[in-house]
Design a protein around this motif. Sequence first.
Motif, PDB file in Angstrom:
ATOM      1  N   ASP A  65      22.563 -17.816  -7.564  1.00  0.00           N
ATOM      2  CA  ASP A  65      23.944 -16.943  -7.591  1.00  0.00           C
ATOM      3  C   ASP A  65      25.160 -17.884  -7.846  1.00  0.00           C
ATOM      4  N   VAL A  66      24.911 -19.002  -7.435  1.00  0.00           N
ATOM      5  CA  VAL A  66      25.780 -19.888  -7.852  1.00  0.00           C
ATOM      6  C   VAL A  66      26.227 -20.294  -9.363  1.00  0.00           C
ATOM      7  N   GLN A  67      27.474 -19.919  -9.866  1.00  0.00           N
ATOM      8  CA  GLN A  67      28.011 -20.172 -11.169  1.00  0.00           C
ATOM      9  C   GLN A  67      28.482 -21.552 -11.170  1.00  0.00           C
ATOM     10  N   PRO A  68      28.515 -21.922 -12.627  1.00  0.00           N
ATOM     11  CA  PRO A  68      28.848 -23.524 -12.761  1.00  0.00           C
ATOM     12  C   PRO A  68      30.527 -23.410 -12.603  1.00  0.00           C
ATOM     13  N   THR A  69      31.011 -24.587 -12.154  1.00  0.00           N
ATOM     14  CA  THR A  69      32.377 -24.946 -12.165  1.00  0.00           C
ATOM     15  C   THR A  69      33.103 -24.906 -13.389  1.00  0.00           C
ATOM     16  N   GLY A  70      34.217 -24.418 -13.690  1.00  0.00           N
ATOM     17  CA  GLY A  70      35.139 -24.300 -14.811  1.00  0.00           C
ATOM     18  C   GLY A  70      35.252 -23.210 -15.352  1.00  0.00           C
ATOM     19  N   GLY A  71      35.791 -23.275 -16.535  1.00  0.00           N
ATOM     20  CA  GLY A  71      36.208 -21.920 -17.282  1.00  0.00           C
ATOM     21  C   GLY A  71      36.890 -22.388 -18.524  1.00  0.00           C
ATOM     22  N   THR A  72      37.315 -21.112 -19.051  1.00  0.00           N
ATOM     23  CA  THR A  72      37.800 -21.370 -20.393  1.00  0.00           C
ATOM     24  C   THR A  72      39.154 -20.485 -20.624  1.00  0.00           C
ATOM     25  N   PHE A  73      39.933 -20.585 -21.406  1.00  0.00           N
ATOM     26  CA  PHE A  73      41.030 -19.458 -21.863  1.00  0.00           C
ATOM     27  C   PHE A  73      41.101 -19.506 -23.272  1.00  0.00           C
ATOM     28  N   TYR A 109      41.881 -13.387 -15.894  1.00  0.00           N
ATOM     29  CA  TYR A 109      43.232 -13.234 -16.049  1.00  0.00           C
ATOM     30  C   TYR A 109      43.345 -12.648 -17.701  1.00  0.00           C
ATOM     31  N   ASP A 110      44.267 -11.758 -17.768  1.00  0.00           N
ATOM     32  CA  ASP A 110      44.513 -11.093 -19.176  1.00  0.00           C
ATOM     33  C   ASP A 110      46.041 -10.859 -19.258  1.00  0.00           C
ATOM     34  N   ILE A 111      46.740 -11.889 -20.056  1.00  0.00           N
ATOM     35  CA  ILE A 111      48.148 -11.834 -19.959  1.00  0.00           C
ATOM     36  C   ILE A 111      48.620 -11.928 -21.507  1.00  0.00           C
ATOM     37  N   THR A 112      49.679 -11.210 -21.559  1.00  0.00           N
ATOM     38  CA  THR A 112      50.535 -11.375 -23.071  1.00  0.00           C
ATOM     39  C   THR A 112      51.727 -12.258 -22.604  1.00  0.00           C
ATOM     40  N   VAL A 113      51.798 -13.468 -23.434  1.00  0.00           N
ATOM     41  CA  VAL A 113      52.662 -14.281 -23.287  1.00  0.00           C
ATOM     42  C   VAL A 113      53.293 -14.809 -24.762  1.00  0.00           C
ATOM     43  N   ALA A 114      54.808 -14.378 -24.988  1.00  0.00           N
ATOM     44  CA  ALA A 114      55.548 -14.554 -26.232  1.00  0.00           C
ATOM     45  C   ALA A 114      54.632 -13.701 -27.233  1.00  0.00           C
ATOM     46  N   GLY A 115      54.191 -12.624 -26.809  1.00  0.00           N
ATOM     47  CA  GLY A 115      53.706 -11.508 -27.734  1.00  0.00           C
ATOM     48  C   GLY A 115      52.293 -12.204 -28.102  1.00  0.00           C
ATOM     49  N   ARG A 116      51.652 -13.159 -27.573  1.00  0.00           N
ATOM     50  CA  ARG A 116      50.289 -13.559 -27.934  1.00  0.00           C
ATOM     51  C   ARG A 116      49.389 -13.016 -26.528  1.00  0.00           C
ATOM     52  N   GLN A 135      43.457 -14.278 -22.709  1.00  0.00           N
ATOM     53  CA  GLN A 135      42.489 -14.082 -21.680  1.00  0.00           C
ATOM     54  C   GLN A 135      41.634 -15.435 -21.189  1.00  0.00           C
ATOM     55  N   GLY A 136      41.470 -15.486 -19.981  1.00  0.00           N
ATOM     56  CA  GLY A 136      40.672 -16.621 -19.269  1.00  0.00           C
ATOM     57  C   GLY A 136      39.904 -16.222 -18.235  1.00  0.00           C
ATOM     58  N   THR A 137      38.781 -17.142 -17.621  1.00  0.00           N
ATOM     59  CA  THR A 137      38.049 -17.097 -16.660  1.00  0.00           C
ATOM     60  C   THR A 137      37.863 -18.469 -16.083  1.00  0.00           C
TER      61      THR A 137
END
Length: 164
Positions: free
Chosen positions: A29-37, A142-149, A152-154
Motif C-alpha cells: 500500500d505504500v505509494q511512491p514519494t512525489g507528485g506532479t501538477f 488539488y484542482d485550482i483555477t489560477v488566472a483563468g488557467r 490539477q495536481g497530486t
Amino acid sequence: MKKLALYMLAAGIFASACRKDGQGGKDSDVQPTGGTFTIEGQSYLSDYTYWTGTEGLVLTNVPRAPEYVENTVQIFVDSLYFSRKYTYMDHNNAAYDKRKNFSNAIVKYTPSGVYGNGYQITGVTAGTMNVSNNGETFTIDYDITVAGRQMQGTYIGKVAGKRW
C-alpha cells in the motif's frame, strides 16, 4: 574491501529482516514519494513539499543541473490538520474559515524548460484541495483555477516543516 562489502551485505539483510511481519500486504500500500501538477496541458514534477506559517504549502521540484528550473505550486493554507477538504475563499471574505479554506495560490512554471523563461501566475478564482495522511505520509490532491488557467495536481509523501 571484502570486509566492507560483507558488512554492507549483512547490514542490508538485517534492515530487510527488521520489517514487521504479518502486516497483511501493508508494504504494497505504500505509494511512491512525489507528485506532479498539470497546467496548460503540460505536467511538472513536484517531488518535494514543505509547509510554513508564512508561505503555506509549497509543492515543488528539486532543481537539477544543468537547467536548475524550479516549478512550484504555493497554496496559502493555515494547516494541513484542520480539515480533509479545503476550498478557495478570499481571506477578506467574512465567511473565510482557516479550518476549511485556503486564501490564495501562486504557480511558477517553465514550459520551455529554460531557466529564466518561466511564468508566475496568481489570481485564484476557484479551487479545492483534499488532504489525507497515514502517519507522516500525506496525500494531497488539488484542482485550482489560477488566472483563468485550470491546474490539477497530486502529491504523495512527507511534508517538511510544521503542519499546524
